[in-house]
Design a protein around this motif. Structure first.
Motif, short mmCIF file in Angstrom:
data_model
loop_
_atom_site.label_atom_id
_atom_site.label_comp_id
_atom_site.label_asym_id
_atom_site.label_seq_id
_atom_site.Cartn_x
_atom_site.Cartn_y
_atom_site.Cartn_z
N GLU A 104 0.76 -1.22 -0.04
CA GLU A 104 0.05 0.16 -0.03
C GLU A 104 0.90 1.10 0.03
OE1 GLU A 104 -4.06 1.17 2.18
OE2 GLU A 104 -2.11 1.48 3.44
N LEU A 105 0.58 2.16 -1.12
CA LEU A 105 1.39 3.25 -1.16
C LEU A 105 0.63 4.41 -0.74
CD1 LEU A 105 3.50 2.64 -4.52
CD2 LEU A 105 4.23 2.34 -2.10
N VAL A 106 1.20 5.47 0.08
CA VAL A 106 0.47 6.72 0.42
C VAL A 106 1.35 8.10 0.20
CG1 VAL A 106 -0.68 8.03 2.35
CG2 VAL A 106 -1.03 5.46 1.97
N VAL A 107 0.82 8.78 -0.73
CA VAL A 107 1.66 9.98 -1.01
C VAL A 107 0.82 11.30 -0.36
CG1 VAL A 107 0.36 10.32 -3.30
CG2 VAL A 107 2.65 11.59 -2.76
N ASN A 108 1.35 12.23 0.14
CA ASN A 108 1.12 13.33 0.74
C ASN A 108 1.68 14.56 0.24
OD1 ASN A 108 1.10 15.53 3.35
ND2 ASN A 108 -0.86 14.60 2.98
#
Length: 280
Positions: A104-108
């Motif tokens: 799971e990849l999360v970019v902010n």
């Protein structure tokens, strides 16, 4: 931003572009602004040995026979949260023939008075250990003058030589006495660069300045000990040297084969890196 590739589509300071933009809804040219994961740069022949198993990735750089810039640059990321000055997106990398587990990849993205801050977090949601790497892919613009006139500085002490045909890594060389030595700010000129650099020290930062007095810069955390620089030279003249690709990387090109600085993500483990783009 755009959900396609979680890409930084446009960034301005006082009405001036800091990155080479692209049209909303259009295909992303030259990987502008994308997040490259779960590996940055290229993997030779799309093949690597992981825990005794040969993995085979799709070859998306046909002329060089490599797997380039990961698995998520051409997928739609899901918007998780958004506000006036912040945006969070996520996507899933499914285990496949070429990659041994799911992520799971999360970019902010967060806009502040000192620039655009970005972080990428990866979590191994599968049952197998995974190799991992990541980088952003913006093309920075110092100002209205041509790139040849821009002043460039960044603190690398070494660069990675590559093969001329496939841009695959050979060995490290000191920048001392070489055209790639930008430890002190100087004009880019006609120098062509498509290489990875290391020996960046602590709190690394790159600064690109225009003769008119404007500038753009990028800083990143020590989780990215490598930096890919590309002067975006185009033989056909299209988009030739429009911006300087600046890619802080967690590992060098073809790292899944060399093993150099590859992040080993155990099941349930999480990895994060951060960077910032600023202008003036």
């Amino acid at each position: 931003m755009t959900a396609h590739g979680a890409a930084l589509r446009e960034l301005q300071h006082n009405g001036r572009d800091l990155v080479v933009p692209f049209d909303l809804g259009a295909p992303i040219p030259d990987y502008r602004g994308i997040i490259a994961a779960p590996w940055p740069n290229r993997i030779a022949d799309g093949a690597y040995n992981w825990n005794g198993v040969i993995q085979h990735l799709p070859l998306n750089e046909a002329d060089r026979g490599t797997a380039l810039h990961g698995l998520v640059f051409d997928v739609l990321w899901e918007v998780d949260a958004h506000g006036v000055d912040a945006l969070t997106m996520r996507c899933t990398v499914e285990a496949s023939k070429g990659y041994p587990t799911s992520l799971e990849l999360v970019v902010n993205y967060r806009l502040a008075s000192d620039g655009l801050h970005c972080s990428v977090t990866a979590t191994n949601t599968g049952a197998a250990t995974a190799p991992y790497g990541v980088c952003p892919h913006p093309y920075l613009i110092a100002g209205d003058f041509p790139m040849d006139d821009w002043m460039l500085s960044f603190p690398a002490t070494s660069y990675l030589a590559v093969t001329p045909d496939r841009l695959l890594p050979l060995d490290l060389h000191a920048v001392e006495g070489h055209a790639f030595d930008y430890r002190t700010s100087r004009v880019i000129g006609a120098t062509q660069i498509d290489h990875a650099f290391t020996g960046l020290g602590t709190a690394p930062q790159l600064l690109l300045s225009d003769p008119a007095g404007t500038h753009v810069g990028m800083s990143w955390d020590e989780g990215c000990p490598w930096l890919q620089i590309h002067t975006a030279d185009k033989a056909d003249g299209s988009a030739h040297r429009l911006g300087l690709a600046v890619e802080p990387m967690t590992c060098p090109p073809d790292a899944f084969n060399s093993g150099t600085d590859v992040v080993v993500l155990e099941p349930g483990a999480t990895h994060s890196v951060r960077w910032r783009i600023f202008g003036g």
